[in-house]
Design an enzyme around this catalytic site. Structure first.
Site, PDB file in Angstrom:
ATOM      1  N   GLU A 138       0.946  -1.125  -0.259  1.00 46.07           N
ATOM      2  CA  GLU A 138       0.104   0.071  -0.032  1.00 46.07           C
ATOM      3  C   GLU A 138       0.843   1.092   0.021  1.00 46.07           C
ATOM      4  O   GLU A 138       0.616   1.967   0.807  1.00 46.07           O
ATOM      5  CB  GLU A 138      -0.767   0.186   1.004  1.00 46.07           C
ATOM      6  CG  GLU A 138      -1.902  -1.144   1.324  1.00 46.07           C
ATOM      7  CD  GLU A 138      -3.173  -1.278   2.647  1.00 46.07           C
ATOM      8  OE1 GLU A 138      -4.060  -1.128   2.081  1.00 46.07           O
ATOM      9  OE2 GLU A 138      -2.445  -1.088   3.445  1.00 46.07           O
ATOM     10  N   VAL A 139       1.775   1.308  -0.814  1.00 51.67           N
ATOM     11  CA  VAL A 139       2.466   2.725  -1.301  1.00 51.67           C
ATOM     12  C   VAL A 139       1.543   3.480  -1.660  1.00 51.67           C
ATOM     13  O   VAL A 139       1.641   3.486  -3.013  1.00 51.67           O
ATOM     14  CB  VAL A 139       3.671   2.272  -1.860  1.00 51.67           C
ATOM     15  CG1 VAL A 139       4.361   3.681  -2.139  1.00 51.67           C
ATOM     16  CG2 VAL A 139       4.506   1.466  -0.900  1.00 51.67           C
TER      17      VAL A 139
END
Ligand code: ACM
Length: 686
Positions: free
Chosen positions: A310-311
């Site tokens: 989840e960047v």
């Protein structure tokens, strides 16, 4: 030979089990002899005390620690073939064992120490209260005659436990490890760092505990204690330091690592936050090298988890220096920059003697093959990883924080792709090709995951157990063990004995409901709660919460799954599946359904004064009204089904009353509302 599906009270079920004559009576004279070259292993030795303690707790019979020399009269003879000084425990270490209980004696044999630990858990689960048989019953406990041969299907059977969103104490973690060992799980993946806190003492970077932990962290001595506790149970401990996203706490402590402008602070809210590390600065890698070096020493396991999930790249996109770096290096998007970061970090981890694990986002071109990919966004990434020659583990479908029923987790198998979703069908997305036998070997197993946004020490056990046992069975037992009814029968038994280990999945919820009830009798709230479940998936929006908000409402005091609601719904299905005539003659089923409905209806009446008086419950008053009306509609539907009296107008009114019951209220749902709808639908329309 009875197949593994034999209805022994075991979870997970063994590879094979066959009945034998006689049974082993458990008495205060219970004794153990321990023989073989592996008898001196610290884990085997340590497990002996556990056997006596557990038997005493499970049976109430006072036990002495009676270890006898090799002696055919010993109640339990343990034979362990070889010494195993391997430390740390490794993926693939032999966990097989055989257990034979014949003519009043038990023998547990294993080639290596881990097999003994697994076999002991099977032995303890087999202890049952003797059935009362008129004239010949012997009150007490015994182990039935049986021969079991057992070994795991997968070598990696884990739980990923988040201690960042809400901190869990050493006692919480050790209690969880005890439960994991009891169902033969063998990996604790410890999610130690996220936006809301960094939870390990670092001697090299002390601001990690001074700033990033906000006072809640484990000292290195405590970490060593937990690792030793886990080793004694045959469980590996893999640390995760999540990066370059989910890193708000780290960059709050060391703002020079941040990709975005300050001020930086430890997050108290939840969701996919935007605060990232700066992957373009060499200082970032110097910091990570120092931190990973320290953590790699502290955690003995072969593997180290670098997160990577989840960047959200806003900060990278808005930072002119980072953009210039990307242009210079010919990178066109954030994925390429993350891939650059992952490759550098993987090298660092390997340089400290470790193998690497990461969430499936790190599966990008050029990822070194030494990485284990943890598939969480869907099983397809596991397939993709395996087909490209990466080892993989499955977590998609095993998220316990999402409050799905055990049956849904149980149906997920690392080796079987779920049917294509409607979304995939709509986009004509191609199904992944079948894996070759060689590629299948890359699938190492799976991990359940427990994210802690909406969990705290108090209700952790209730969110983990007993559903985690169903996932443990999926990962240990043969692929053919898929009977959901058998699973639920055994899960109910498991749920009872797990509390003798010191877990509190049932008792903690009782205490929470007692707090809600205050000075009112708790009974009605307990009964009322059995019809309810927390909403599923991400519907209970954790982004409305802050870390410091209490989790003390009714929804927090419910188990994820209503057993009574499931059983009622199954009974309705069976009742309706009968022909009209058979149903009319089935007075027993009808009475059972009506009795249950009357109990829920009465509880909904009785909780009202408590809900009116107690502030934490007043928002749930409409739910009491809804349950009452739902029960009334159900009773009337049953009566009409019985008499065969159709009435279109009544059906229409009942259906509109049901709309409220089918709607979710205060983050809860009424588990039986769909079953009542089936009853109403079955009433003749005219
Ligand atoms: C994850 O659930 N973000 C790995």
């Amino acid at each position: 030979m009875v197949c593994a599906g034999a209805d022994l009270p075991l979870m997970p079920l063994p590879q094979t089990a066959a009945p034998e004559t006689g049974q082993l009576e458990i008495t205060g004279a219970f004794s153990i002899s321990l023989v073989g070259a592996g008898a001196a292993d610290d884990r085997v030795h340590g497990s002996l005390d556990r056997i006596f303690t557990r038997i005493q707790r499970q049976t109430g019979i006072p036990m002495q620690r009676r270890i006898v020399a090799d002696n055919p009269a010993a109640s339990l003879r343990i034979v362990v073939g070889r010494k195993d000084h391997k430390s740390p425990q490794r993926l693939g270490d032999d966990e097989s064992y055989s257990l034979r209980v014949v003519n009043g004696q038990a023998q547990l044999s294993a080639a290596a120490p881990l097999g003994v630990l697994r076999g002991i858990e099977t032995f303890l689960q087999l202890i049952q209260q003797n059935e009362a048989v008129a004239g010949q019953s012997k009150p007490g406990f015994s182990v039935p005659g049986v021969t079991i041969q057992d070994s795991p299907r997968f070598g990696w059977r884990g739980l990923s436990l988040d201690v960042s969103r809400h901190f869990l104490t050493v006692a919480d973690v050790e209690r969880t490890l005890d439960g994991m060992a009891a169902v033969k799980l063998n990996v604790l993946h410890w999610h130690l760092s996220d936006d809301q806190g960094f939870r390990v003492e670092s001697k090299k970077y002390p601001k990690l505990q001074e700033v990033a932990s906000e006072g809640n962290y484990y000292t290195q001595a405590q970490i060593q204690d937990v690792i030793a506790h886990a080793r004694g149970l045959g469980i590996r401990v893999i640390p995760e330091i999540d990066m370059p996203g989910h890193a708000a706490a780290i960059v709050a402590a060391y703002p020079a690592l941040a990709a975005g402008p300050g001020p930086q602070s430890v997050a108290h809210n939840f969701g996919v936050l935007t605060r990232l590390m700066d992957p373009t600065k060499e200082a970032t890698y110097r910091f990570l090298d120092g931190l990973i070096a320290e953590m790699a020493k502290l955690f003995a396991d072969d593997y180290f988890h670098i997160g990577g999930d989840e960047v959200e790249p806003t900060e990278w996109n808005q930072n002119a220096d980072i953009q210039a770096f990307m242009r210079q290096h010919g990178m066109s998007d954030a994925k390429q920059l993350q891939s650059y970061f992952s490759q550098k970090v993987v090298k660092i981890v390997i340089s400290h003697g470790k193998r690497v694990a990461g969430w499936d986002e790190i599966l990008q071109p050029d990822l070194p093959k030494a990485v284990v990919v943890q598939s969480w966004r869907g099983q397809k990434s596991l397939w993709q990883a395996a087909s490209e020659g990466y080892d993989g583990i499955l977590s998609a479908g095993y998220y316990l924080d999402l409050m799905h029923p055990a049956s849904e987790h149980y149906a997920i198998d690392p080796m079987r792709l779920p049917p294509a979703s409607a979304d995939q069908a709509a986009t004509n997305e191609a199904a992944p090709a079948a894996l070759t036998p060689e590629q299948r070997k890359h699938i190492l197993g799976g991990e359940a995951a427990m994210w802690e946004e909406l969990a705290v020490s108090e209700n952790l056990d209730a969110k983990l157990w007993p559903r985690l046992a169903a996932i443990a069975e999926r990962l240990w037992s043969p692929e053919t063990v898929t009977d959901t009814d058998s699973m639920y029968r055994r899960l109910a038994i498991t749920n009872r004995w797990l509390e003798y280990l010191g877990l509190s999945q049932r008792s903690s919820l009782v205490q929470m409901r007692q707090r809600l009830a205050g000075s009112f009798p708790r009974g009605p709230l307990d009964t009322f709660s059995t019809i309810l479940e927390p909403v599923k998936g991400y519907e209970r929006n954790s982004e409305k919460y802050l870390t410091e908000m209490p989790l003390n409402r009714l929804v927090d005091a419910l188990p994820p799954e209503s057993d009574a609601g499931r059983e009622f719904s199954n009974k309705v299905d069976a009742y309706l599946a009968q022909s009209g005539e058979a149903r009319k003659n089935d007075a027993r089923s009808k009475q059972e359904l009506l009795r249950q409905l009357a109990a829920w209806q009465k509880s909904a009446e009785d909780v009202r004064p408590m809900m009116q008086a107690n502030g934490l419950l007043t928002a749930d008053l409409p739910l009491a009204d809804t349950v009452e009306s739902l029960c009334r509609v159900a009773q009337e539907a049953i009566s009409r089904l019985d008499s065969g009296s159709g009435d279109a107008k009544w059906k229409q009114e009942a259906t509109s009353e049901l709309e409220t019951a089918l709607r979710h209220q205060d983050d809860m749902l009424i588990r039986v509302a769909p079953a009542v709808q089936k009853l109403v639908n079955a009433v003749p329309g005219a």
